[in-house]
Design a protein around this motif. Structure first.
Motif, PDB file in Angstrom:
ATOM      1  N   ILE A 124      42.172   6.549  77.814  1.00 27.49           N
ATOM      2  CA  ILE A 124      42.146   5.267  78.504  1.00 27.49           C
ATOM      3  C   ILE A 124      40.702   4.793  78.494  1.00 27.49           C
ATOM      4  CG2 ILE A 124      42.509   4.087  80.714  1.00 27.49           C
ATOM      5  CD1 ILE A 124      44.583   6.339  81.342  1.00 27.49           C
ATOM      6  N   MET A 125      40.477   3.544  78.097  1.00 32.02           N
ATOM      7  CA  MET A 125      39.135   2.959  78.123  1.00 32.02           C
ATOM      8  C   MET A 125      39.139   1.827  79.137  1.00 32.02           C
ATOM      9  SD  MET A 125      36.947   1.352  75.044  1.00 32.02           S
ATOM     10  CE  MET A 125      35.264   0.867  75.289  1.00 32.02           C
ATOM     11  N   MET A 126      38.089   1.755  79.936  1.00 28.37           N
ATOM     12  CA  MET A 126      38.013   0.731  80.970  1.00 28.37           C
ATOM     13  C   MET A 126      36.693  -0.025  80.844  1.00 28.37           C
ATOM     14  SD  MET A 126      39.850   2.495  84.206  1.00 28.37           S
ATOM     15  CE  MET A 126      41.107   1.294  84.530  1.00 28.37           C
ATOM     16  N   PHE A 170      47.953  -0.954  69.172  1.00 28.73           N
ATOM     17  CA  PHE A 170      46.654  -0.434  69.558  1.00 28.73           C
ATOM     18  C   PHE A 170      46.825   0.936  70.193  1.00 28.73           C
ATOM     19  CE2 PHE A 170      43.162   0.028  72.593  1.00 28.73           C
ATOM     20  CZ  PHE A 170      42.085  -0.198  71.767  1.00 28.73           C
ATOM     21  N   LEU A 171      46.114   1.913  69.696  1.00 31.20           N
ATOM     22  CA  LEU A 171      46.162   3.261  70.229  1.00 31.20           C
ATOM     23  C   LEU A 171      44.737   3.756  70.395  1.00 31.20           C
ATOM     24  CD1 LEU A 171      47.940   5.726  70.947  1.00 31.20           C
ATOM     25  CD2 LEU A 171      47.722   6.421  68.571  1.00 31.20           C
ATOM     26  N   LEU A 172      44.424   4.319  71.521  1.00 31.08           N
ATOM     27  CA  LEU A 172      43.074   4.797  71.802  1.00 31.08           C
ATOM     28  C   LEU A 172      43.113   6.313  71.936  1.00 31.08           C
ATOM     29  CD1 LEU A 172      40.143   3.890  72.481  1.00 31.08           C
ATOM     30  CD2 LEU A 172      40.831   3.945  74.873  1.00 31.08           C
ATOM     31  N   ASP A 176      53.485   8.519  83.190  1.00 31.84           N
ATOM     32  CA  ASP A 176      53.253   7.130  82.814  1.00 31.84           C
ATOM     33  C   ASP A 176      51.763   6.805  82.942  1.00 31.84           C
ATOM     34  OD1 ASP A 176      53.311   4.430  82.329  1.00 31.84           O
ATOM     35  OD2 ASP A 176      54.862   3.976  83.813  1.00 31.84           O
ATOM     36  N   PRO A 177      50.973   7.066  81.898  1.00 29.45           N
ATOM     37  CA  PRO A 177      49.528   6.825  81.972  1.00 29.45           C
ATOM     38  C   PRO A 177      49.176   5.369  82.263  1.00 29.45           C
ATOM     39  CG  PRO A 177      50.072   8.059  79.995  1.00 29.45           C
ATOM     40  CD  PRO A 177      51.363   7.652  80.625  1.00 29.45           C
ATOM     41  N   TYR A 178      50.010   4.423  81.820  1.00 31.97           N
ATOM     42  CA  TYR A 178      49.731   3.004  82.086  1.00 31.97           C
ATOM     43  C   TYR A 178      49.765   2.742  83.591  1.00 31.97           C
ATOM     44  CZ  TYR A 178      49.902  -2.068  81.858  1.00 31.97           C
ATOM     45  OH  TYR A 178      49.622  -3.389  82.026  1.00 31.97           O
ATOM     46  N   HIS A 179      50.813   3.217  84.244  1.00 33.46           N
ATOM     47  CA  HIS A 179      50.941   3.042  85.690  1.00 33.46           C
ATOM     48  C   HIS A 179      49.784   3.740  86.419  1.00 33.46           C
ATOM     49  CE1 HIS A 179      52.761   2.538  89.611  1.00 33.46           C
ATOM     50  NE2 HIS A 179      52.623   3.833  89.810  1.00 33.46           N
ATOM     51  N   PHE A 180      49.416   4.932  85.958  1.00 33.02           N
ATOM     52  CA  PHE A 180      48.292   5.663  86.544  1.00 33.02           C
ATOM     53  C   PHE A 180      47.009   4.846  86.445  1.00 33.02           C
ATOM     54  CE2 PHE A 180      44.633   8.465  85.691  1.00 33.02           C
ATOM     55  CZ  PHE A 180      44.556   9.118  86.913  1.00 33.02           C
ATOM     56  N   PHE A 236      41.652  -2.455  81.131  1.00 35.73           N
ATOM     57  CA  PHE A 236      41.770  -1.154  80.470  1.00 35.73           C
ATOM     58  C   PHE A 236      42.614  -1.280  79.220  1.00 35.73           C
ATOM     59  CE2 PHE A 236      45.308  -1.204  83.431  1.00 35.73           C
ATOM     60  CZ  PHE A 236      46.335  -0.621  82.729  1.00 35.73           C
ATOM     61  N   TRP A 237      42.395  -0.332  78.317  1.00 35.75           N
ATOM     62  CA  TRP A 237      43.099  -0.270  77.042  1.00 35.75           C
ATOM     63  C   TRP A 237      43.511   1.165  76.789  1.00 35.75           C
ATOM     64  CZ3 TRP A 237      38.341  -2.436  77.875  1.00 35.75           C
ATOM     65  CH2 TRP A 237      38.265  -3.819  77.780  1.00 35.75           C
TER      66      TRP A 237
END
Length: 170
Positions: A154-156, A144-146, A26-30, A50-51
């Motif tokens: 992941i962009m912060m 939206f996909l990065l 789960d990259p979002y949770h990470f 982050f996005w």
């Protein structure tokens, strides 16, 4: 949420991106728990956004034919789940064109905990939720996909507090 910066005048002092770790389910949770929260604890950091990674939600897809054959309606099932303090943070069920919000309680450690929730039929038989529904994780329908170098990323962005020194915070 309390902002420690001037929303109209402050801009991020740092942008950075990195590829989503392949081993993370789960990259979002990470990104939220392992990176964003730690960065926000740094003295002088006002906010981090982050996005990229899509937030996973728990979805319960009801088998309406099974519910009907058991004479169990969506409303009755919802009431049973609420009696078990079931409260899903996001997700919807759809019945006859109406969308019903489903909430989930943090006490469930795995999807199997939810799948194994007891459901009582009209005639008193006890089944599991998985007997009448499919429980799964799915990402939100974000448009939206990065990507970075062709890989999910992941962009912060980091904002500093209004009075903090930009160099020190960077």
């Amino acid at each position: 949420h309390i902002n420690k910066f001037e929303e109209n005048t402050d801009i991020p002092i740092v942008y950075f991106s990195f590829n989503s770790p392949a081993e993370k389910d789960d990259p979002y949770h990470f990104a939220e728990s392992m990176i964003k929260r730690k960065l926000e604890r740094i003295d002088g950091v006002a906010m981090v956004q982050f996005w990229g990674p899509q937030q996973k939600n728990i979805y319960i897809d009801l088998d309406l034919q099974k519910l009907s054959s058991l004479r169990l309606g969506v409303y009755e099932l919802r009431n049973q789940l609420m009696k078990d303090n079931f409260s899903l943070s996001s997700g919807y069920t759809t019945e006859g064109g109406s969308r019903h919000l489903v909430r989930s309680l943090a006490r469930f450690a795995t999807l199997d905990d939810i799948r194994n929730l007891p459901v009582r039929t009209f005639d008193g038989r006890l089944l599991k939720l998985s007997d009448v529904a499919r429980v799964s994780y799915r990402p939100t329908n974000d448009k939206f996909l990065l990507r970075r170098d062709g890989v999910s990323a992941i962009m912060m962005a980091v904002w500093k507090e209004s009075m903090a020194n930009t160099v020190d915070v960077s």
